[in-house]
Design a protein around this motif. Structure first.
Motif, mmCIF file in Angstrom:
data_model
loop_
_atom_site.group_PDB
_atom_site.id
_atom_site.type_symbol
_atom_site.label_atom_id
_atom_site.label_comp_id
_atom_site.label_asym_id
_atom_site.label_seq_id
_atom_site.Cartn_x
_atom_site.Cartn_y
_atom_site.Cartn_z
ATOM 1 N N THR B 251 0.836 -1.191 0.000
ATOM 2 C CA THR B 251 0.000 0.000 0.000
ATOM 3 C C THR B 251 0.876 1.248 0.000
ATOM 4 O O THR B 251 1.975 1.247 0.529
ATOM 5 C CB THR B 251 -0.888 0.057 1.255
ATOM 6 N N GLU B 253 1.683 4.830 1.316
ATOM 7 C CA GLU B 253 1.323 5.658 2.465
ATOM 8 C C GLU B 253 1.796 7.084 2.266
ATOM 9 O O GLU B 253 2.969 7.338 2.042
ATOM 10 C CB GLU B 253 1.942 5.079 3.738
ATOM 11 N N ARG B 256 -1.584 11.957 3.807
ATOM 12 C CA ARG B 256 -3.038 11.946 3.807
ATOM 13 C C ARG B 256 -3.619 10.612 4.258
ATOM 14 O O ARG B 256 -4.581 10.546 4.995
ATOM 15 C CB ARG B 256 -3.521 12.141 2.392
ATOM 16 N N SER B 257 -2.999 9.520 3.747
ATOM 17 C CA SER B 257 -3.620 8.226 3.978
ATOM 18 C C SER B 257 -3.516 7.789 5.431
ATOM 19 O O SER B 257 -4.088 6.790 5.818
ATOM 20 C CB SER B 257 -3.011 7.176 3.060
ATOM 21 N N LYS B 258 -2.768 8.541 6.249
ATOM 22 C CA LYS B 258 -2.703 8.208 7.673
ATOM 23 C C LYS B 258 -4.056 8.461 8.321
ATOM 24 O O LYS B 258 -4.445 7.791 9.272
ATOM 25 C CB LYS B 258 -1.621 9.056 8.359
ATOM 26 N N PRO B 261 -10.455 8.280 5.930
ATOM 27 C CA PRO B 261 -10.923 9.017 4.757
ATOM 28 C C PRO B 261 -12.027 10.033 5.053
ATOM 29 O O PRO B 261 -12.034 11.127 4.483
ATOM 30 C CB PRO B 261 -11.448 7.929 3.832
ATOM 31 N N GLU B 264 -10.503 13.010 6.541
ATOM 32 C CA GLU B 264 -9.718 13.702 5.521
ATOM 33 C C GLU B 264 -10.634 14.521 4.613
ATOM 34 O O GLU B 264 -10.402 15.690 4.338
ATOM 35 C CB GLU B 264 -8.916 12.654 4.729
#
Ligand code: SF4
Lengths: 272, 274
Positions: B251, B253, B256-258, B261, B264
């Motif tokens: 994936t 990372e 943002r992806s921390k 969603p 975010e």
């Protein structure tokens, strides 16, 4: 005529040495002579003895280079030679920029620039700061920093290969010494000379002053590019000129009409 | 503080300030000047970053190049490949380089320039094949790149000048045949560079017949790409070795992806709760 030659014997000798070295480098490149190949940052003498500029090598080490054995040996050979014998003689007997600055300062005297020029005050010690700073800069940028702007390199490579815009720096140094600061480049700024001052601080060959013959005429102080080295001795006492910035150019000996100065050998251990 | 002490400190501060100023000017200049990625180096040169550190600018390589045993002489003039960078040459000052369109590297068998280098900035280590054999054929000075738009062979004209000039004949540049659909009865004979064999000597660039060469040598770093660990030739065991140490994470990372969603997406949105 003869007496004039004799009067300038060291000057003439120095020019011969300087020009011979340049000619050997030139011949090596142009005609394949094998006496002295390379330039003043590194060269090979008689295809066997490596010679390297200690300040360049220091910068390379500061930059983190893994330098070849030849280069280290070369730097040691040079350091030992000037350290034991020559003192700061590189500056007045080898360095080609010396011819440029000598010309500038001769003209400066002839044109009596100092009578009207504005005084600029910088410390003679600036060069040691330059030396240290350039080592730090070399470390930071990861390259021997001064070698990008070293006028000695520009000069010799200019003679052998091409000079490009390098001549502007040499001209600038000429004008700086002529119009801005007397003996400015070699006496205040150049870190190569500073390195040789430190290396040669204990060398054997020194100028010796005989106070009994001295008539306090001041000729030597007038002509010396590093006047501060004469101050502790001239007018005061007999003894060696121990100041580490003395370039052993011998100009003071030549202009002395009273036989009060000569080259001599200093004891290695005691400083006078 | 007594006066003497104060003046000492001020003088020291002045010296530090002067050094800082001079030092940063030199540093800025050096940073600018050493970053010349298009510089072509002699055979056996270390990667540029190390080369800049290690080269003492003695010119022994250029001297060896000039006074080599079998110089190429064209119209009575000795062809000297290596130049030393002068201010204004657009290369790091004082270091050796060459411009193939002027004078290419003639790939002397005894590699005089590399063997003259005292510092190791040019070293046999950078001029050998996988088995450790040192030869000029394993030099990696650069790689030739063709501009198909100005290469007249791509127009359908007969040329092969670069192909015939190449010292790694039929290895580094090969001619590929293709039908010329415009005429219907002729063939294109198109030069193609195989970078594995290309030494970057620049004989092709020198020989190219177009006004501005349609084939040019660039430092390998500048031109060659890198597929990375994501792509591998499944049919090639050697290529599989390349990704031995690849990460197995699948994936991506990013910062943002921390976050979750919804958070975010809703960031900065004010809900009207009343
Ligand atoms: S011989 Fe080596 S150290 Fe000297 S200029 Fe050439 S690459 Fe630099």
């Amino acid at each position: 005529m003869m007496s004039k030659l004799l009067k300038n014997r060291y000057l003439i000798l120095r020019r011969i040495v300087q020009i011979t070295i340049l000619a050997l480098y030139f011949g090596a490149n142009a005609y394949g002579w094998k006496v002295l190949v390379g330039n003043l940052s590194y060269s090979k003498f008689l295809q066997a003895i490596p010679l390297a500029d200690p300040f360049t090598v220091l910068q390379m080490l500061a930059a983190g280079a893994v330098v070849g054995v030849d280069v280290l040996v070369g730097a040691v050979v040079i350091a030992v030679f000037y350290g034991l014998i020559g003192g700061r003689a590189f500056c007045s007997w080898v360095c080609p920029i010396n011819m440029v600055t000598d010309l500038a300062n001769w003209l400066r005297r002839k044109l009596k620039i100092d009578r009207d020029a504005r005084r600029i005050n910088i410390s003679r010690r600036f060069r040691y700061w330059a030396l240290g700073t350039l080592l730090v800069v070399s470390f930071v940028v990861g390259a021997a920093a001064y070698e990008f702007v070293n006028p000695i390199g520009f000069f010799v490579r200019g003679l052998l290969f091409s000079i490009g815009f390098g001549w502007t720096l040499i001209l600038a140094i000429f004008l700086f010494d002529l119009l801005i600061l007397k003996h400015g480049w070699c006496g205040y700024i150049c870190p190569v000379g500073a390195t040789y001052s430190l290396i040669g601080s204990k060398s054997l060959i020194r100028v010796e002053h005989n106070h009994l013959n001295c008539t306090n005429c001041g000729n030597c102080k007038e002509v010396c590019p590093e006047k501060q080295v004469l101050n502790p001795v001239i007018y005061r006492k007999s003894g060696f000129i121990n100041g580490i910035e003395c370039t052993n150019c011998g100009r003071c000996i030549e202009v002395c009409n009273d036989n009060a100065l000569k080259f001599s050998i200093r004891s290695f251990l005691k400083n006078n | 503080m007594d006066k003497k002490r104060r003046s000492f400190l001020v003088v020291m501060a002045q010296a530090v300030a002067a050094s800082a100023m001079g030092g940063s000017i030199v540093a800025a200049f050096v940073e600018e000047n050493k970053d010349k990625p298009l510089t072509l180096r002699p055979p056996g040169a270390l990667p540029e970053k190390d080369f800049i550190k290690t080269c003492i600018r003695c010119g022994l390589c250029a001297e060896a190049c000039k006074n080599r045993d079998n110089p190429m002489i064209i119209d009575g003039e000795k062809m000297v490949t290596l130049k030393m960078g002068a201010p204004g040459d657009s290369v790091p000052i004082g270091t050796p380089y060459f411009i193939p369109r002027d004078v290419p590297c003639y790939m002397c068998d005894d590699i005089p320039c590399m063997n003259a280098c005292p510092t190791g900035a040019l070293t046999p280590d950078m001029c050998k094949n996988d088995e450790g054999k040192v030869a000029i054929d394993y030099a990696k000075m650069g790689v030739a790149v063709i501009d198909p738009k100005s290469c007249i062979a791509y127009w359908g004209l007969q040329c092969t000048a670069c192909y015939r000039a190449c010292p790694e004949l039929d290895k580094a540049i090969r001619i590929e045949w293709k039908q010329n659909e415009r005429t219907g009865k002729h063939a294109y004979r198109i030069p193609v560079v195989y970078e594995d064999y290309c030494t970057g000597c620049g004989m092709c660039e020198h020989a190219c017949v177009t006004e501005k060469p349609a084939i040019k040598v660039f430092p390998r770093d500048v031109f060659l790409g890198k597929p990375g660990d994501r792509y591998v030739k499944g049919w090639d065991t050697k290529d599989q070795q390349r990704i031995k140490n690849a990460s197995t994470k699948t994936t991506t990372e990013t910062g943002r992806s921390k976050e979750n969603p919804i958070e975010e997406l809703n960031q900065g949105v004010k809900w009207n709760d009343e």
